[in-house]
Design an enzyme around this catalytic site. Structure first.
Site, mmCIF file in Angstrom:
data_model
loop_
_atom_site.group_PDB
_atom_site.id
_atom_site.type_symbol
_atom_site.label_atom_id
_atom_site.label_comp_id
_atom_site.label_asym_id
_atom_site.label_seq_id
_atom_site.Cartn_x
_atom_site.Cartn_y
_atom_site.Cartn_z
ATOM 1 N N GLU A 41 31.009 -19.413 24.299
ATOM 2 C CA GLU A 41 32.460 -19.588 24.171
ATOM 3 C C GLU A 41 32.990 -18.923 22.901
ATOM 4 O O GLU A 41 33.840 -19.461 22.198
ATOM 5 C CB GLU A 41 32.806 -21.076 24.178
ATOM 6 C CG GLU A 41 32.421 -21.756 25.477
ATOM 7 C CD GLU A 41 32.721 -23.254 25.480
ATOM 8 O OE1 GLU A 41 33.371 -23.760 24.533
ATOM 9 O OE2 GLU A 41 32.297 -23.909 26.443
ATOM 10 N N CYS A 42 32.517 -17.735 22.635
ATOM 11 C CA CYS A 42 32.831 -17.002 21.409
ATOM 12 C C CYS A 42 33.602 -15.734 21.768
ATOM 13 O O CYS A 42 33.459 -15.196 22.863
ATOM 14 C CB CYS A 42 31.512 -16.646 20.707
ATOM 15 S SG CYS A 42 31.665 -15.636 19.231
ATOM 16 N N GLY A 43 34.389 -15.248 20.837
ATOM 17 C CA GLY A 43 35.082 -13.982 21.056
ATOM 18 C C GLY A 43 34.135 -12.815 21.242
ATOM 19 O O GLY A 43 34.515 -11.782 21.792
ATOM 20 N N THR A 54 31.270 -13.103 22.979
ATOM 21 C CA THR A 54 30.416 -13.423 24.123
ATOM 22 C C THR A 54 30.237 -12.234 25.062
ATOM 23 O O THR A 54 29.180 -12.077 25.675
ATOM 24 C CB THR A 54 30.961 -14.650 24.881
ATOM 25 O OG1 THR A 54 30.962 -15.762 23.984
ATOM 26 C CG2 THR A 54 30.122 -15.005 26.089
#
Length: 163
Positions: free
Chosen positions: A34-36, A38
């Site tokens: 759930e990371c920018g 990803t």
């Protein structure tokens, strides 16, 4: 200590020894769903598909230490990676990369190859370590360096033979 001395649990719980990757180029990356950053899963998978037959092994290490961006259980993480990004490279169980509970491998990586200005701490998700066929850590790359940007370095390492 050497890279080959470490082991970790794969996402399915199996113990995996890095000694089994001796003679291969390794790209190790702490990951999060759930990371920018990803979307880098796709680039990691591309490198895995392109170079695994030549001696590259990509291993992802899910980590929830940065913004709680890897909250899922192992089955959820594995399904997300496979469904969303077609990930077929090896994933570890969720680990810590910093602090007292840091996985011993990641403690070794950060001690051996500090980041900018000598900082040993991992600053965010998708920090990558590139390791040559002899087990030498040749590079540490932050999340702003895409896996694709490492292609030339990987190709060069794959051409080198172990002694």
């Amino acid at each position: 200590m050497a890279i080959s001395d470490f082991s970790f649990n794969a996402i399915d719980g199996r113990t995996t020894r890095l000694a089994q990757f001796s003679g291969r180029v390794l790209l190790l990356c702490n990951t999060a769903s759930e990371c920018g950053f990803t979307k880098q899963y796709a680039d990691l998978e591309t490198l895995h598909q392109r170079y695994q037959g030549e001696g590259l092994s990509v291993i992802g290490f899910p980590c929830n230490q940065f913004g709680q961006q890897e909250p899922g259980q192992p089955a959820d993480i594995k399904q997300f990676c496979q469904t969303r990004y077609g990930v077929s490279f090896l994933l570890s169980e969720k680990i810590d990369v910093n602090g007292h509970n840091a996985h011993p491998l990641w403690h070794y990586l950060t001690e051996s190859k500090p980041g900018i200005l000598g900082s040993k701490a991992i600053k965010w998700n998708f920090t990558k370590f590139l390791i040559d066929r002899k087990g030498v850590i040749v590079g540490r790359y932050g999340p702003l360096t895409s896996p694709e940007a490492l292609q030339g370095k990987i190709e060069k390492l794959l051409q080198e033979k172990t002694i």
